[in-house]
Design a protein around this motif. Structure first.
Motif, PDB file in Angstrom:
ATOM      1  N   LEU A  21      10.548   3.390  -1.439  1.00 43.51           N
ATOM      2  CA  LEU A  21       9.448   3.702  -0.532  1.00 43.51           C
ATOM      3  C   LEU A  21       8.291   2.726  -0.720  1.00 43.51           C
ATOM      4  O   LEU A  21       7.761   2.169   0.244  1.00 43.51           O
ATOM      5  CB  LEU A  21       8.982   5.144  -0.774  1.00 43.51           C
ATOM      6  N   LEU A  22       7.931   2.497  -1.980  1.00 43.68           N
ATOM      7  CA  LEU A  22       6.811   1.574  -2.246  1.00 43.68           C
ATOM      8  C   LEU A  22       7.138   0.174  -1.734  1.00 43.68           C
ATOM      9  O   LEU A  22       6.317  -0.474  -1.087  1.00 43.68           O
ATOM     10  CB  LEU A  22       6.514   1.542  -3.744  1.00 43.68           C
ATOM     11  N   ALA A  23       8.356  -0.288  -2.018  1.00 37.73           N
ATOM     12  CA  ALA A  23       8.729  -1.631  -1.576  1.00 37.73           C
ATOM     13  C   ALA A  23       8.819  -1.696  -0.061  1.00 37.73           C
ATOM     14  O   ALA A  23       8.460  -2.694   0.556  1.00 37.73           O
ATOM     15  CB  ALA A  23      10.065  -2.037  -2.198  1.00 37.73           C
ATOM     16  N   CYS A  24       9.274  -0.591   0.540  1.00 37.83           N
ATOM     17  CA  CYS A  24       9.404  -0.550   1.991  1.00 37.83           C
ATOM     18  C   CYS A  24       8.027  -0.631   2.647  1.00 37.83           C
ATOM     19  O   CYS A  24       7.825  -1.386   3.599  1.00 37.83           O
ATOM     20  CB  CYS A  24      10.128   0.725   2.398  1.00 37.83           C
ATOM     21  N   LEU A  25       7.067   0.111   2.100  1.00 39.07           N
ATOM     22  CA  LEU A  25       5.709   0.057   2.645  1.00 39.07           C
ATOM     23  C   LEU A  25       5.106  -1.328   2.409  1.00 39.07           C
ATOM     24  O   LEU A  25       4.359  -1.841   3.245  1.00 39.07           O
ATOM     25  CB  LEU A  25       4.831   1.137   2.011  1.00 39.07           C
ATOM     26  N   SER A 170      -1.024   4.562   4.446  1.00 36.83           N
ATOM     27  CA  SER A 170      -0.597   3.383   5.209  1.00 36.83           C
ATOM     28  C   SER A 170      -0.717   3.649   6.697  1.00 36.83           C
ATOM     29  O   SER A 170      -1.181   2.798   7.458  1.00 36.83           O
ATOM     30  CB  SER A 170       0.867   3.039   4.897  1.00 36.83           C
ATOM     31  N   TRP A 171      -0.299   4.859   7.107  1.00 35.66           N
ATOM     32  CA  TRP A 171      -0.384   5.203   8.516  1.00 35.66           C
ATOM     33  C   TRP A 171      -1.838   5.133   8.980  1.00 35.66           C
ATOM     34  O   TRP A 171      -2.143   4.541  10.008  1.00 35.66           O
ATOM     35  CB  TRP A 171       0.172   6.614   8.741  1.00 35.66           C
ATOM     36  N   PRO A 253       5.312   3.811   9.098  1.00 40.82           N
ATOM     37  CA  PRO A 253       5.200   4.408   7.757  1.00 40.82           C
ATOM     38  C   PRO A 253       5.949   5.732   7.589  1.00 40.82           C
ATOM     39  O   PRO A 253       6.664   5.899   6.600  1.00 40.82           O
ATOM     40  CB  PRO A 253       3.701   4.615   7.585  1.00 40.82           C
ATOM     41  N   TRP A 254       5.804   6.672   8.511  1.00 42.00           N
ATOM     42  CA  TRP A 254       6.456   7.968   8.303  1.00 42.00           C
ATOM     43  C   TRP A 254       7.969   7.823   8.331  1.00 42.00           C
ATOM     44  O   TRP A 254       8.678   8.431   7.534  1.00 42.00           O
ATOM     45  CB  TRP A 254       6.000   8.997   9.349  1.00 42.00           C
TER      46      TRP A 254
END
Lengths: 322, 364
Positions: A21-25, A170-171, A253-254
C-alpha cells in the motif's frame, strides 16, 4: 475453515498489504505528477537496509525509520535529477535505481556487519512494537466482532496504521487541495501548468519527493516491522506488485487500498496452502498463487476488466518552449 | 542540427559516461575499505590474465551478446523490452524439452533443433506482451516485467512438478544425453593445436552469438524490415503515414527480440549446465539492458559491451574469491553504467555539445 483461521489470514493480509500500500501510494504521487517510477522496488530495498542498519547500531527504530526515509529520498532525488533535470529516460533511470539498491545494500551490509549481506537481528527498541488498540482485550468476548477487532484490527505496528491513514490523506491532498490539483495537472498537461505560472520542475520534484518518503516508510516497515533485520533482496518484487496494484487501482488512492489488500490477501493465502486446499477440495499450485498478481495485472492492463488509463504526460520529460 | 561531429557522439560520449560510472565504482570500493587499484588489477588478472579466465569471460560475454542484442533490436523500434530475463528462461525450457524429448544422434543436429526451440519459446514469451501493446494498448514495459515474474513461477512449476526426475529433491531437469553436449572453445582450439584451458564453459555458442551480431546488423541496416523498424522507432506517426503497420512492427520486433533472448539458453543451458536448473538466467536478461545502452544499440557496440561485462562478471567472481568484496559489486557497476549511459546521458551530452559549439564559433 473456521473463524479463527480466517482471522489469522486476514491479519497477515493486513501485514503483507502494508508495504504494498505504501509503495503503491508512492507510485501514485509520482505517476500522477507525470514521472513513471519502476524504481519503487529499489527505493524500498535501500530504505529497508538503512533503517535496519541504523536501528541495529543505535538501538532506536525511530532513527532507523528516518535513515530509511533519507536513503529512499536520496534515490528519489537521483531519479528526479535524471528524469526531470536532465530529461533522461524515466524507465531506464528506474531500472538503474533498482540495481543500484540491490547491489549497494549487500555491499554495504557486508562491509559494516560481515554477516553475508545482512544486518544483525533487531531486538527490543530496534523494532516497531505491536500496538494494542484500546478495548481490544475488553471487547474480545463480544461475538464475531470482538475477535475480529482484537486479532485483525488491533495488534499491528504503528506503521500499518500510518499506511492506512495515508489513504484518506493522499485522497485529500490530491483531490481537495490546490497542490493536489496542480500535481495532477502536471501529469496530464504540464504546458498548461507552466502557462499558469506554476513551476513544472518544482511540482515534479515534490511528487518524486513524496514518492521517496512513502517508499522509505514501506522499506522501514519491511525490515523493522514485518521482519527483524535486513536480508538480501528482502523487497522480493513488492515494488513491482505495488506497480501492478497501481494500475489495478487506476491511479486512485481508495482503489489502491482495495488492490493492495487483494494482493496482500493472495500473499497471505499463499503462505497457507493447507487452508486453501481444504476449502476448494483440490490442490492449488503455490506457483500459480505466486504468479496470480502478475497475471491479474496483465489481464487488467489488456483492458479485459475495464480500461486503465495512465496520466497523459507520464514518462515524457517537459521541455519548456523557448 | 548536428552540433557534434559523429565520432564524438559514437565514441567520446560513451567513453565519458563509462569513465564516470567506473570512477564512482572506484569510490564505492574505496568506501567499503578496499583498494580500487588493486581490485582492478585482480579483476584483470583473474578474467583476462589466463586462458582459464578468458574461458569464463567469453562464456558470460556470449550470454550478454544475446540479451544485449535482444534489448537493442527492441530499442530500434522505440520499444523497451525488460523481459529478457523471462524470455531467456523460457528459451531454456525450449532447449530442455528439445534435448530431453528426442534421442539426438549428434550434437550438430541437436544444436539446430535446440536453437529453434529456444528461439520459438523466447519469441512466444515476447509476442504476448507485444500483442497486448499493439492491439490492447497495454504498455510493453509493464507487461514484460510481469512476464518475468510469471516465467519464474512457470519454470518453478515445470521443474518441480514435471521435469524433475523421480527420487531427486533438486528442482532441476535430468542431465541431457551425452550426444547433445556442445564442444567447448577449449575442445575446438586444442583440436587445432592451440592450447586453451580445459573445464571452462565458453563453447561453440560464442560463434553463434557472433553470427547473431552480423545478422542483426544486416537486419537493421540492410533490409526493408529493418528500415521499417527504425522508421517506426523514430516516429510512429510518420511510419504510419508511410504505410508501415504498427501492429506488424511491434509484433515482429518483439518476436525477434524475444527470440534472441531465448537463444541465450543454448549457451547456459545446453552448453554449460547441460540440464535446466532453477534461475538459470542469473540476471543476464537485465544485463542486456546495460549492454544495449552502452553499445548504443549497435551490434558491434553490443559485442564490445558484452565482453566488458563478461570481464566484470568473471573479475567480480575472482574479487569475491580473493577479497572481502562481494560479487554484488558487479550489480553496482551495472547500475552505474545504466544510469550514466542511459538515464544521465543528457548530463554529459549538454556540456560536450557546448564545448563543440564554442570551438565551431572560434573557427568561424
Amino acid at each position: 475453515m473456521d473463524y479463527l483461521t480466517l482471522l489469522q489470514i486476514l491479519d497477515s493480509t493486513l501485514r503483507l498489504a502494508t508495504p504494498l500500500l505504501l509503495a503503491c501510494l508512492a507510485g501514485l504521487f509520482s505517476e500522477r505528477g507525470g514521472i513513471f517510477d519502476i524504481g519503487l522496488e529499489g527505493k524500498m530495498l535501500a530504505a529497508a537496509f538503512f533503517s535496519a542498519a541504523t536501528a541495529a547500531m543505535t538501538g532506536s527504530v525511530w532513527l532507523g525509520l528516518l535513515a530509511g526515509i533519507a536513503s529512499s529520498m536520496a534515490l528519489s532525488g537521483l531519479h528526479g535529477l535524471a528524469s526531470i533535470t536532465f530529461r533522461g529516460n524515466q524507465l531506464i533511470s528506474g531500472v538503474a535505481i533498482n540495481f543500484l539498491a540491490s547491489g549497494l545494500t549487500v555491499l554495504i551490509a557486508q562491509s559494516w556487519f560481515q554477516q553475508g549481506g545482512r544486518t544483525p537481528s533487531l531486538i527490543g527498541g530496534g523494532r516497531f512494537e505491536e500496538v494494542t488498540l484500546p478495548f481490544a482485550d475488553a471487547l474480545r468476548d463480544v461475538p464475531v466482532f470482538g475477535p475480529f477487532y482484537a486479532e485483525v484490527i488491533s495488534g499491528h505496528t504503528i506503521l500499518v496504521y500510518v499506511a492506512l491513514l495515508c489513504v484518506p490523506l493522499s485522497w485529500y491532498i490530491l483531490f481537495r487541495t490546490r497542490f493536489g490539483l496542480r500535481l495532477r495537472a502536471v501529469g496530464e498537461n504540464p504546458a498548461a501548468v507552466d502557462t499558469a505560472g506554476v513551476s513544472v520542475i518544482g511540482l515534479r520534484f515534490a511528487a518524486v519527493g513524496i514518492c521517496g518518503l512513502l517508499c522509505g516508510i514501506a522499506g522501514a516497515y519491511l525490515s523493522t516491522g514485518l521482519g527483524a533485520g535486513f536480508v538480501k533482496e528482502m523487497s522480493a518484487g513488492r515494488g513491482f506488485i505495488a506497480l501492478a496494484a497501481l494500475i489495478f487501482a487506476k491511479w486512485r488512492p481508495w482503489y489502491a487500498l482495495y488492490a493492495t489488500l487483494l494482493f496482500g490477501f493472495l500473499q497471505a493465502i499463499a503462505l497457507r496452502p493447507d487452508v486453501l486446499e481444504s476449502m476448494l477440495q483440490f490442490k492449488i499450485q503455490v506457483q500459480l498463487l505466486d504468479a496470480l498478481p502478475y497475471i491479474l495485472t496483465v489481464v487488467i492492463l489488456a483492458g479485459f476488466v475495464g480500461k486503465a488509463i495512465p496520466p497523459r504526460a507520464g514518462g515524457e520529460p517537459y521541455v519548456k518552449e523557448r | 542540427m548536428q552540433t557534434m561531429p559523429k565520432w564524438a557522439d559514437i565514441v567520446l560520449i560513451p567513453v565519458i559516461n563509462l569513465l564516470l560510472a567506473f570512477i564512482i565504482s572506484g569510490f564505492v570500493i574505496l568506501a567499503i575499505g578496499e583498494d580500487p587499484i588493486a581490485a582492478v588489477g585482480l579483476m584483470v588478472e583473474g578474467a583476462l590474465g589466463s586462458s582459464y579466465g578468458w574461458g569464463f569471460t567469453l562464456y558470460y560475454a556470449t550470454n550478454f551478446i544475446f540479451t544485449g542484442l535482444a534489448v537493442a533490436v527492441a530499442f530500434h523500434a522505440a520499444l523497451f523490452n525488460i523481459g529478457g530475463e523471462g524470455q531467456a528462461a523460457l528459451g531454456g525450457l525450449g532447449v530442455a524439452l528439445v534435448c530431453l524429448m528426442i534421442p539426438w544422434p549428434h550434437w550438430t543436429v541437436a544444436l539446430v533443433a535446440a536453437s529453434v526451440g529456444a528461439t520459438l519459446f523466447g519469441a512466444l514469451w515476447a509476442i504476448i506482451p507485444a500483442y497486448l501493446q499493439a492491439k490492447r494498448g497495454s504498455h510493453v514495459v509493464i507487461t514484460t516485467i510481469m512476464f518475468n515474474f510469471i516465467a519464474a513461477a512457470l519454470l518453478n512449476y515445470v521443474l518441480v512438478n514435471i521435469l524433475r526426475p523421480k527420487g531427486t529433491m533438486d528442482p532441476a531437469s535430468a542431465k541431457f544425453a551425452e550426444a547433445t553436449h556442445l564442444p567447448t572453445i577449449s575442445d575446438m582450439l586444442n583440436a587445432v593445436g592451440i592450447p586453451f584451458a580445459a573445464r571452462t564453459p565458453a563453447n561453440i555458442t560464442l560463434i553463434i552469438a557472433l553470427l547473431a551480431c552480423v545478422a542483426v546488423y544486416y537486419l537493421i541496416w540492410r533490409t526493408k524490415l529493418g528500415y521499417q523498424i527504425r522508421a517506426f522507432g523514430k516516429s510512429q506517426a510518420a511510419a504510419k503515414y508511410a504505410g508501415i503497420s504498427s501492429v506488424k512492427i511491434i509484433m515482429v520486433t518483439m518476436a525477434i527480440s524475444g527470440g534472441l533472448a531465448g537463444l541465450m539458453a543454448i549457451n547456459n543451458v545446453m552448453g554449460e549446465a547441460e540440464r535446466l536448473v532453477l534461475n538459470s538466467v542469473e540476471g543476464a536478461g537485465f544485463i542486456g539492458i546495460a549492454v544495449a545502452l552502452m553499445g548504443r544499440s549497435h551490434p558491434f557496440g553490443v559485442l564490445l559491451a558484452s565482453i566488458l561485462f563478461g570481464f566484470l562478471y568473471q573479475g567480480g567472481a575472482e574479487l569475491a574469491l580473493w577479497t572481502t568484496i562481494p560479487r554484488d559489486l558487479v550489480v553496482v557497476i551495472q547500475a552505474l553504467v545504466i544510469l550514466f549511459t542511459g538515464a544521465l546521458d543528457g548530463m554529459v551530452r549538454a556540456p560536450v555539445e557546448r564545448v563543440f559549439l564554442m570551438m565551431r564559433k572560434k573557427e568561424a
